[in-house]
Design a protein around this motif. Structure first.
Motif, short mmCIF file in Angstrom:
data_model
loop_
_atom_site.label_atom_id
_atom_site.label_comp_id
_atom_site.label_asym_id
_atom_site.label_seq_id
_atom_site.Cartn_x
_atom_site.Cartn_y
_atom_site.Cartn_z
N LEU A 107 34.00 20.97 12.11
CA LEU A 107 34.90 20.11 13.29
C LEU A 107 35.43 18.88 12.97
CD1 LEU A 107 32.31 21.13 16.24
CD2 LEU A 107 34.40 22.23 15.79
N ALA A 108 34.58 18.23 11.83
CA ALA A 108 34.97 16.80 11.63
C ALA A 108 36.36 17.02 10.82
CB ALA A 108 33.95 16.00 10.86
N ARG A 109 36.34 18.03 10.07
CA ARG A 109 37.50 18.21 9.03
C ARG A 109 38.65 18.76 10.07
NH1 ARG A 109 36.63 14.97 4.80
NH2 ARG A 109 35.06 15.77 3.42
N LEU A 110 38.38 19.54 10.98
CA LEU A 110 39.45 20.13 11.69
C LEU A 110 40.26 19.03 12.83
CD1 LEU A 110 38.06 23.58 12.74
CD2 LEU A 110 40.08 23.02 11.24
N ILE A 111 39.33 18.20 13.44
CA ILE A 111 39.83 17.37 14.46
C ILE A 111 40.15 16.08 13.78
CG2 ILE A 111 39.07 16.15 16.66
CD1 ILE A 111 37.09 18.55 17.00
N PRO A 112 41.50 15.59 13.72
CA PRO A 112 41.78 14.38 13.15
C PRO A 112 41.46 12.96 13.90
CG PRO A 112 43.58 15.24 14.37
CD PRO A 112 42.37 16.26 14.41
N LEU A 113 40.22 12.89 14.05
CA LEU A 113 39.87 11.46 14.82
C LEU A 113 39.05 10.75 14.11
CD1 LEU A 113 38.50 13.23 18.38
CD2 LEU A 113 40.72 12.14 17.92
N ILE A 114 38.13 11.17 13.19
CA ILE A 114 37.51 10.42 12.25
C ILE A 114 38.20 10.56 10.85
CG2 ILE A 114 34.90 10.20 11.12
CD1 ILE A 114 34.02 12.18 13.41
N PRO A 115 38.33 9.06 10.26
CA PRO A 115 38.97 9.01 9.00
C PRO A 115 38.19 9.87 7.89
CG PRO A 115 38.68 6.88 10.09
CD PRO A 115 37.85 7.78 10.93
N TYR A 116 38.97 10.32 7.08
CA TYR A 116 38.67 11.35 5.96
C TYR A 116 37.53 10.69 5.32
CZ TYR A 116 38.97 12.95 1.16
OH TYR A 116 39.01 13.22 -0.29
N THR A 117 37.70 9.38 4.87
CA THR A 117 36.65 8.60 4.01
C THR A 117 35.53 8.58 4.80
OG1 THR A 117 38.33 7.60 2.72
CG2 THR A 117 36.12 6.59 2.38
N LEU A 126 41.09 5.12 -4.65
CA LEU A 126 41.60 4.45 -3.62
C LEU A 126 40.74 4.68 -1.93
CD1 LEU A 126 45.46 3.85 -4.22
CD2 LEU A 126 43.46 2.22 -4.63
N PRO A 127 40.91 5.98 -1.72
CA PRO A 127 40.30 6.18 -0.64
C PRO A 127 38.87 5.74 -0.17
CG PRO A 127 41.37 8.28 -1.28
CD PRO A 127 41.35 7.19 -2.67
N MET A 128 38.05 5.73 -1.40
CA MET A 128 36.67 5.17 -1.44
C MET A 128 36.67 3.73 -0.67
SD MET A 128 35.26 6.18 -5.26
CE MET A 128 33.69 5.30 -4.75
N PHE A 129 37.73 3.08 -0.78
CA PHE A 129 38.05 1.72 -0.12
C PHE A 129 38.61 1.92 1.00
CE2 PHE A 129 37.65 1.66 -4.82
CZ PHE A 129 36.57 0.81 -4.83
N MET A 130 38.65 3.08 1.81
CA MET A 130 39.35 3.21 3.24
C MET A 130 40.85 3.19 3.04
SD MET A 130 36.56 3.79 4.57
CE MET A 130 37.29 4.20 6.17
N PHE A 131 41.33 3.38 1.90
CA PHE A 131 42.91 3.32 1.57
C PHE A 131 43.24 4.45 2.54
CE2 PHE A 131 46.95 3.87 -0.22
CZ PHE A 131 47.48 2.50 -0.19
N PRO A 132 44.32 4.51 3.29
CA PRO A 132 44.99 5.46 4.22
C PRO A 132 45.22 6.91 3.20
CG PRO A 132 45.71 3.62 4.89
CD PRO A 132 45.13 3.29 3.41
N VAL A 133 44.73 7.92 3.43
CA VAL A 133 45.11 9.16 2.52
C VAL A 133 46.35 9.71 2.97
CG1 VAL A 133 42.44 9.67 2.00
CG2 VAL A 133 43.58 10.54 4.04
N ALA A 134 46.89 9.72 4.19
CA ALA A 134 47.84 9.95 4.74
C ALA A 134 49.24 9.57 3.67
CB ALA A 134 48.12 9.80 6.02
N ILE A 135 48.99 8.08 3.25
CA ILE A 135 50.00 7.44 2.48
C ILE A 135 50.18 8.09 1.22
CG2 ILE A 135 50.58 5.34 1.21
CD1 ILE A 135 49.52 3.58 3.98
#
Length: 223
Positions: free
Chosen positions: A136-146, A58-67
């Motif tokens: 930095l990308a993993r630490l700062i929650p600005l860019i979506p995980y996928t 699902l995350p491969m298709f930009m499904f929100p990982v937080a959900i």
């Protein structure tokens, strides 16, 4: 002649794969909702396996990982939900990275280099710079995980370094989000309030640490 034929087949395969990818993504966003995921977790015999597979694809298709993480905590509890989430996320970030690197890296790089020549400095940065950028990308929650998974597949970062760094840095978020999901069953309880406080600390704490780390690194390089 054979090489031209193979190249055409390769390009055709990539086009077909991309079209199928988009179609599947549209289907997912229309048919799969948080309620659907919750229903599957609560009622299906093989809920654990299906949940991990959801995390893989699902995350491969930009499904929100937080959900997904919250649903894991709600459906399986803190410990089991965190373990299943970590397994699924590990498989997902590996598969997303490898698929993107070996199927789409070359055409996307050509597009970027033609449209944005300055992107070469980022994509072809040395391994140390790429490691710091990933941290930095993993630490700062600005860019979506996928988006991070796809973006770093375009660079020259070593896959195993990418994997290890990512796994270490997603672990705190995995536990905290599953904890919120687990405690959300009793939203008026002190445990739920504590879980929200921990989530806030995670978001703002990592952002502050990431900014400090970035400034320290810039200062170190300037010296």
């Amino acid at each position: 002649m054979a090489n031209k034929f193979d190249l055409k087949n390769s390009n055709l395969f990539k086009i077909i794969f991309m079209i199928a990818f988009v179609v599947i993504g549209i289907f997912i966003f229309k048919r799969i909702s948080p309620a659907t995921i919750r229903h599957i977790i609560q009622t299906h015999k093989y809920a654990e396996i299906i949940f991990v597979l959801m995390w893989v694809f699902l995350p491969m298709f930009m499904f929100p990982v937080a959900i997904l993480a919250l649903a894991g905590g709600m459906g399986f509890g803190l410990i089991k939900g965190s373990i299943l989430t970590f397994i699924g996320a590990s498989l997902n970030l590996s598969l997303t990275f490898l698929l993107s690197r070996y199927l789409f890296r070359e055409p996307v790089q050509k597009f970027l280099f033609k449209r944005y020549p300055e992107s070469k400095e980022i994509i072809f940065a040395n391994q140390k710079r790429l490691r710091i950028s990933l941290i930095l990308a993993r630490l700062i929650p600005l860019i979506p995980y996928t988006v991070e998974n796809y973006a770093f597949s375009l660079t020259d970062i070593d896959f195993f370094e990418y994997l290890v760094i990512s796994l270490v840095l997603i672990l705190p978020g995995t536990i905290i989000y599953n904890n919120v999901g687990d405690k959300s069953i009793s939203p008026n309880s002190p445990d739920f309030i504590i879980s929200i406080v921990l989530l806030i600390i995670l978001v703002f704490g990592t952002a502050i640490f990431g900014r400090w780390y970035n400034q320290r690194d810039k200062k170190k390089n300037s010296d």
